[in-house]
Design a protein around this motif. Structure first.
Motif, PDB file in Angstrom:
ATOM      1  N   PHE A 254       2.017  -7.272   6.147  1.00 21.75           N
ATOM      2  CA  PHE A 254       2.174  -6.114   5.355  1.00 21.75           C
ATOM      3  C   PHE A 254       1.721  -4.718   5.975  1.00 21.75           C
ATOM      4  CE2 PHE A 254       2.972  -3.551   1.494  1.00 21.75           C
ATOM      5  CZ  PHE A 254       4.097  -3.716   1.479  1.00 21.75           C
ATOM      6  N   GLY A 255       0.387  -4.863   6.089  1.00 21.85           N
ATOM      7  CA  GLY A 255      -0.168  -3.660   6.382  1.00 21.85           C
ATOM      8  C   GLY A 255      -0.332  -2.561   5.658  1.00 21.85           C
ATOM      9  N   THR A 256      -1.432  -1.490   6.154  1.00 22.05           N
ATOM     10  CA  THR A 256      -1.622  -0.494   5.453  1.00 22.05           C
ATOM     11  C   THR A 256      -1.303   0.751   6.046  1.00 22.05           C
ATOM     12  OG1 THR A 256      -3.614  -1.579   4.396  1.00 22.05           O
ATOM     13  CG2 THR A 256      -3.656   0.875   4.259  1.00 22.05           C
ATOM     14  N   VAL A 257      -0.584   1.680   5.252  1.00 26.10           N
ATOM     15  CA  VAL A 257       0.053   2.888   5.987  1.00 26.10           C
ATOM     16  C   VAL A 257      -1.235   4.133   5.885  1.00 26.10           C
ATOM     17  CG1 VAL A 257       1.555   4.792   5.910  1.00 26.10           C
ATOM     18  CG2 VAL A 257       2.293   2.403   5.743  1.00 26.10           C
ATOM     19  N   GLU A 258      -1.605   4.545   6.833  1.00 29.04           N
ATOM     20  CA  GLU A 258      -2.447   5.724   7.011  1.00 29.04           C
ATOM     21  C   GLU A 258      -1.661   6.853   6.991  1.00 29.04           C
ATOM     22  OE1 GLU A 258      -5.240   5.671  10.255  1.00 29.04           O
ATOM     23  OE2 GLU A 258      -5.497   3.268  10.179  1.00 29.04           O
ATOM     24  N   LEU A 259      -1.751   7.862   6.052  1.00 30.72           N
ATOM     25  CA  LEU A 259      -0.954   8.887   6.058  1.00 30.72           C
ATOM     26  C   LEU A 259      -1.613  10.056   6.960  1.00 30.72           C
ATOM     27  CD1 LEU A 259       0.264   9.704   2.431  1.00 30.72           C
ATOM     28  CD2 LEU A 259       1.622   8.816   4.249  1.00 30.72           C
ATOM     29  N   GLU A 260      -0.549  10.693   7.640  1.00 37.31           N
ATOM     30  CA  GLU A 260      -0.986  11.775   8.492  1.00 37.31           C
ATOM     31  C   GLU A 260      -0.612  12.984   8.031  1.00 37.31           C
ATOM     32  OE1 GLU A 260       1.043  10.551  12.028  1.00 37.31           O
ATOM     33  OE2 GLU A 260      -0.873   9.839  13.050  1.00 37.31           O
ATOM     34  N   GLY A 261      -1.398  14.013   8.203  1.00 38.38           N
ATOM     35  CA  GLY A 261      -0.877  15.402   7.828  1.00 38.38           C
ATOM     36  C   GLY A 261      -1.721  15.782   6.633  1.00 38.38           C
TER      37      GLY A 261
ATOM     38  N   PRO B   8      -0.020  -2.018  28.607  1.00 33.51           N
ATOM     39  CA  PRO B   8      -0.075  -2.630  27.270  1.00 33.51           C
ATOM     40  C   PRO B   8      -1.225  -1.858  26.527  1.00 33.51           C
ATOM     41  CG  PRO B   8      -1.270  -3.956  28.776  1.00 33.51           C
ATOM     42  CD  PRO B   8      -0.532  -3.048  29.739  1.00 33.51           C
ATOM     43  N   ASN B   9      -1.932  -1.044  27.150  1.00 39.23           N
ATOM     44  CA  ASN B   9      -2.937  -0.039  26.282  1.00 39.23           C
ATOM     45  C   ASN B   9      -2.209   0.570  24.874  1.00 39.23           C
ATOM     46  OD1 ASN B   9      -4.920  -1.001  28.039  1.00 39.23           O
ATOM     47  ND2 ASN B   9      -5.015   0.916  29.203  1.00 39.23           N
ATOM     48  N   LEU B  10      -1.332   1.171  25.314  1.00 38.01           N
ATOM     49  CA  LEU B  10      -0.485   1.788  24.121  1.00 38.01           C
ATOM     50  C   LEU B  10      -0.260   0.709  22.891  1.00 38.01           C
ATOM     51  CD1 LEU B  10       0.704   4.463  22.956  1.00 38.01           C
ATOM     52  CD2 LEU B  10       2.925   3.593  24.222  1.00 38.01           C
ATOM     53  N   LEU B  11       0.099  -0.386  23.384  1.00 39.52           N
ATOM     54  CA  LEU B  11       0.596  -1.404  22.608  1.00 39.52           C
ATOM     55  C   LEU B  11      -0.675  -1.781  21.680  1.00 39.52           C
ATOM     56  CD1 LEU B  11       3.144  -3.576  24.172  1.00 39.52           C
ATOM     57  CD2 LEU B  11       3.453  -1.920  22.762  1.00 39.52           C
ATOM     58  N   HIS B  12      -2.042  -2.179  22.408  1.00 35.37           N
ATOM     59  CA  HIS B  12      -3.163  -2.464  21.799  1.00 35.37           C
ATOM     60  C   HIS B  12      -3.610  -1.494  20.962  1.00 35.37           C
ATOM     61  CE1 HIS B  12      -4.646  -5.735  23.945  1.00 35.37           C
ATOM     62  NE2 HIS B  12      -4.327  -5.474  24.949  1.00 35.37           N
ATOM     63  N   ASP B  13      -3.347   0.008  21.138  1.00 31.89           N
ATOM     64  CA  ASP B  13      -3.826   0.865  20.241  1.00 31.89           C
ATOM     65  C   ASP B  13      -3.117   0.828  18.681  1.00 31.89           C
ATOM     66  OD1 ASP B  13      -5.523   1.822  22.351  1.00 31.89           O
ATOM     67  OD2 ASP B  13      -4.088   3.492  22.804  1.00 31.89           O
ATOM     68  N   ASN B  14      -1.818   0.210  18.979  1.00 27.57           N
ATOM     69  CA  ASN B  14      -1.083   0.121  17.857  1.00 27.57           C
ATOM     70  C   ASN B  14      -1.072  -1.209  17.050  1.00 27.57           C
ATOM     71  OD1 ASN B  14       0.835   2.711  17.387  1.00 27.57           O
ATOM     72  ND2 ASN B  14       0.305   2.609  19.534  1.00 27.57           N
ATOM     73  N   VAL B  15      -1.973  -2.179  17.590  1.00 30.55           N
ATOM     74  CA  VAL B  15      -1.874  -3.359  16.716  1.00 30.55           C
ATOM     75  C   VAL B  15      -2.491  -3.263  15.330  1.00 30.55           C
ATOM     76  CG1 VAL B  15      -2.993  -5.727  16.776  1.00 30.55           C
ATOM     77  CG2 VAL B  15      -2.102  -4.648  19.013  1.00 30.55           C
ATOM     78  N   GLY B  16      -1.765  -3.286  14.354  1.00 29.75           N
ATOM     79  CA  GLY B  16      -2.332  -3.508  12.930  1.00 29.75           C
ATOM     80  C   GLY B  16      -2.617  -2.040  12.583  1.00 29.75           C
ATOM     81  N   VAL B  17      -1.900  -1.068  13.135  1.00 31.17           N
ATOM     82  CA  VAL B  17      -1.855   0.496  12.779  1.00 31.17           C
ATOM     83  C   VAL B  17      -0.540   0.828  12.296  1.00 31.17           C
ATOM     84  CG1 VAL B  17      -2.448   2.576  13.601  1.00 31.17           C
ATOM     85  CG2 VAL B  17      -3.967   0.600  14.259  1.00 31.17           C
ATOM     86  N   LEU B  18      -0.635   1.419  11.097  1.00 30.51           N
ATOM     87  CA  LEU B  18       0.816   1.873  10.515  1.00 30.51           C
ATOM     88  C   LEU B  18       0.376   3.442  10.206  1.00 30.51           C
ATOM     89  CD1 LEU B  18       1.970  -1.106   8.491  1.00 30.51           C
ATOM     90  CD2 LEU B  18       3.012  -0.266  10.745  1.00 30.51           C
ATOM     91  N   LYS B  19       0.736   4.481  11.117  1.00 28.98           N
ATOM     92  CA  LYS B  19       0.480   5.613  10.823  1.00 28.98           C
ATOM     93  C   LYS B  19       1.686   6.280  10.477  1.00 28.98           C
ATOM     94  CE  LYS B  19      -3.687   6.418  13.355  1.00 28.98           C
ATOM     95  NZ  LYS B  19      -4.280   6.938  14.536  1.00 28.98           N
ATOM     96  N   SER B  20       1.776   7.221   9.260  1.00 27.30           N
ATOM     97  CA  SER B  20       3.120   7.838   8.885  1.00 27.30           C
ATOM     98  C   SER B  20       2.638   9.152   8.352  1.00 27.30           C
ATOM     99  CB  SER B  20       3.714   6.957   7.866  1.00 27.30           C
ATOM    100  OG  SER B  20       4.952   7.570   7.427  1.00 27.30           O
ATOM    101  N   ARG B  21       3.771  10.296   8.678  1.00 23.44           N
ATOM    102  CA  ARG B  21       3.775  11.688   8.091  1.00 23.44           C
ATOM    103  C   ARG B  21       5.061  11.458   6.902  1.00 23.44           C
ATOM    104  NH1 ARG B  21       6.755  14.318  11.296  1.00 23.44           N
ATOM    105  NH2 ARG B  21       7.095  12.647  12.911  1.00 23.44           N
ATOM    106  N   MET B  22       5.603  10.522   6.864  1.00 24.55           N
ATOM    107  CA  MET B  22       6.503  10.151   5.907  1.00 24.55           C
ATOM    108  C   MET B  22       6.314   9.867   4.262  1.00 24.55           C
ATOM    109  SD  MET B  22       9.238  11.765   7.503  1.00 24.55           S
ATOM    110  CE  MET B  22       9.838  11.791   9.000  1.00 24.55           C
ATOM    111  N   GLY B  23       5.428   9.008   4.374  1.00 25.74           N
ATOM    112  CA  GLY B  23       5.029   8.360   2.978  1.00 25.74           C
ATOM    113  C   GLY B  23       4.431   7.062   2.921  1.00 25.74           C
ATOM    114  N   THR B  24       4.175   6.733   1.866  1.00 29.17           N
ATOM    115  CA  THR B  24       3.613   5.488   1.439  1.00 29.17           C
ATOM    116  C   THR B  24       3.532   5.263  -0.020  1.00 29.17           C
ATOM    117  OG1 THR B  24       2.095   3.777   1.806  1.00 29.17           O
ATOM    118  CG2 THR B  24       1.142   5.938   1.413  1.00 29.17           C
TER     119      THR B  24
END
Lengths: 268, 275
Positions: A254-261, B8-24
């Motif tokens: 599922f993961g955890t979202v890190e908000l940016e901004g 694959p470095n770019l992919l490695h950097d994104n393993v398990g990472v979810l960054k968002s400007r949109m929301g959560t």
């Protein structure tokens, strides 16, 4: 009323049906490209014969059928890391309908990264360049976006892996195996010119690029290859979607979202 | 392997990472939508307002939102013959689920002769033409180039008939709202004038008109494309419901004889030429 005056007819070069004498809607016999499907092909023909013939006017030769079947094995399961299978699992893991899992796999697997559109564009390359290495070099240097297209501008040369370092062993094995069938000249040419093509594209060959060459060698047009690629990758999506269902969402990433901004600090 | 290789470095950097400007969402607490708390900051937004805020990150005036509502309303036709609606209805007739039928109907609305395929081409053509005209370009030349590229001008002419019943209504509303004075709309009418006067004899259709109106509100082509996704939606559910309420399998019932076969004559599988 003649057929041409009947506004309800569906025209087809693929399929004809004869009705039962007592029911105009029940099929007594169905013919694919002129062959009796239930009366003769059943038990005598292979699935890949039928698949090939639905798209082309003539039945495949044994070599063509063998190549298509082997390609279907190579494409059957992109595996659970693949985005299209991931999408199908998102359906399966929460108990969405079977069709929605496959629709999810199709939507995600339709794109320009490992998907149907990538195969389409790669096959357009074969139509345009065939075995002219210089023409390929020119094409791989950069495809222009089509103004007004619903598809985004290509991020990488179609048929090649933007995240690759060298040609993956699985890709080399697939290419070597498919080229041995001798069903066409493109797969062997691709094998012989791999170094030059990869240098021109700046990326190693991807499985989608091998599939595009194979579909072209089998005589399929780009839009047919796109459809077949979408279709042939569905078995794995289906199986992985079902596999996740009893495991449940708690056992699925599922993961955890890190908000940016600006809001990130206030919201955490 | 340099030009396009990202990993694959770019992919490695994104393993398990979810960054968002949109929301959560923070379960049991609150939801962030484009930097705002959905249930406090945005709670009074109507749905279309939230929808376009989600797409653009921008706020719009009451008049603009009214026009956007009507753009959808005026093109929601509960006619089962329309190809996308028919998909929803066939799902009903085949006793599939409403969600599957309507989702598929929306997916096929991205067609090349209507819907999103045309919408993207229409707004893209307006954008490119305006850029061309801004540097002293010639409209007839823009039309010629577009015809060379696509063999038609998106937003002009129509698959079934040349003329569009929706246009007068949306234009009247735009006028009442003071949203009919934009430069894209003027350009769209200039294009119509040129096309109608020329050998093409094509009039502007709804796709051409709406592309201009929404471009004048400031939407980019991608924003416009995403905004229009539910444009036909309200016409689909009635088609699904009606087909679901009728006896199963009766929508577009096709007897065997209605396949007009134009292919190979009957032949024998075992005697085929298999080399």
């Amino acid at each position: 009323m003649s057929d041409t005056d009947n506004p309800n007819v569906i025209r087809s070069k693929i399929w004809r049906e004869e009705p039962e004498p007592d029911n105009a809607f029940a099929t007594r016999a169905a013919f694919c490209r002129g062959y009796d499907v239930y009366g003769e092909m059943l038990g005598q023909s292979r699935w890949v014969d039928m698949l090939f013939m639905l798209f082309q006017n003539e039945a495949p030769t044994t070599v063509q059928a063998d190549l298509l079947e082997t390609l279907a094995v190579a494409l059957a399961n992109p595996g659970p890391r693949d985005a299209s299978v991931h999408a199908a699992m998102c359906g399966g893991v929460c108990g969405s309908t079977a069709a929605s899992s496959l629709m999810a796999a199709l939507a995600v697997g339709a794109g320009q990264l490992s998907g149907g559109r990538e195969v389409f564009m790669s096959m357009e390359g074969w139509v345009e360049c065939d075995t002219d290495l210089d023409a390929w070099r020119k094409r791989l240097a950069g495809l222009d976006a089509i103004p007004g297209s619903i598809w985004p501008a290509p991020d990488h040369p179609p048929g090649f892996d933007p995240h690759g370092v060298g040609t993956a062993t699985s890709v080399k094995q697939t290419l070597a195996c498919l080229a041995r069938y001798g069903a066409g000249y493109r797969l062997p040419w691709l094998q012989q010119n791999l170094t030059g093509l990869e240098a021109a594209s700046g990326c190693p060959l991807a499985l989608s690029g091998v599939a595009a060459a194979a579909f072209t060698d089998l005589g399929f047009a780009p839009e047919q290859g796109e459809m077949l690629h979408l279709l042939l990758r569905l078995p794995g999506a289906a199986a992985h979607a079902l596999e996740q269902r009893p495991l449940g969402y708690k056992n699925f990433p599922f993961g955890t979202v890190e908000l940016e901004g600006e809001i990130a600090e206030e919201s955490a | 392997m340099s030009k396009h290789t990202k990993g694959p470095n770019l992919l490695h950097d994104n393993v398990g990472v979810l960054k968002s400007r949109m929301g959560t969402f923070y379960p049991g607490s609150h939801v962030i939508f484009r930097g705002h708390d959905l249930h406090t900051d945005l709670k009074d937004m109507d749905w279309v307002e939230l929808y376009v805020f989600g797409i653009t990150g921008r706020r719009f005036t009451k008049e603009q939102l009214r026009l956007m509502h009507s753009i959808w309303t005026y093109t929601s036709y509960p006619d089962v013959r329309l190809w996308n609606n028919r998909v929803a209805a066939l799902a009903g007739s085949s006793r599939s689920t409403g969600n599957l039928g309507v989702a598929a109907a929306l997916a096929v609305s991205e067609a090349s002769i209507y819907g999103r395929g045309i919408d993207m081409r229409a707004i893209s053509f307006l954008n490119r033409t305006r850029q061309h005209m801004n540097v002293g370009g010639n409209l007839a030349e823009c039309i010629r180039l577009e015809l060379e590229l696509h063999r038609s001008i998106a937003g002009y002419g129509r698959p079934l008939i040349n003329g569009d019943e929706r246009n007068q209504h949306i234009l009247e509303l735009a006028k009442n709202l003071g949203l009919d004075q934009g430069s894209y709309l003027r350009l769209a009418f200039s294009i119509e004038e040129t096309l109608f006067a020329g050998r093409w004899r094509m009039k502007m259709n709804y796709a051409g008109l709406v592309a201009a109106l929404v471009a004048d509100i400031g939407f980019s082509p991608r924003e416009y494309y995403l905004f229009l996704f539910p444009a036909f939606l309200a016409g689909m559910q009635p088609c699904f419901i009606e087909a679901s309420d009728r006896p199963e399998g009766t929508l577009y019932a096709i007897p065997c004889a209605d396949i007009l076969y134009e292919g190979e004559s009957t032949r024998t599988w075992l005697n085929r030429n298999n080399s």
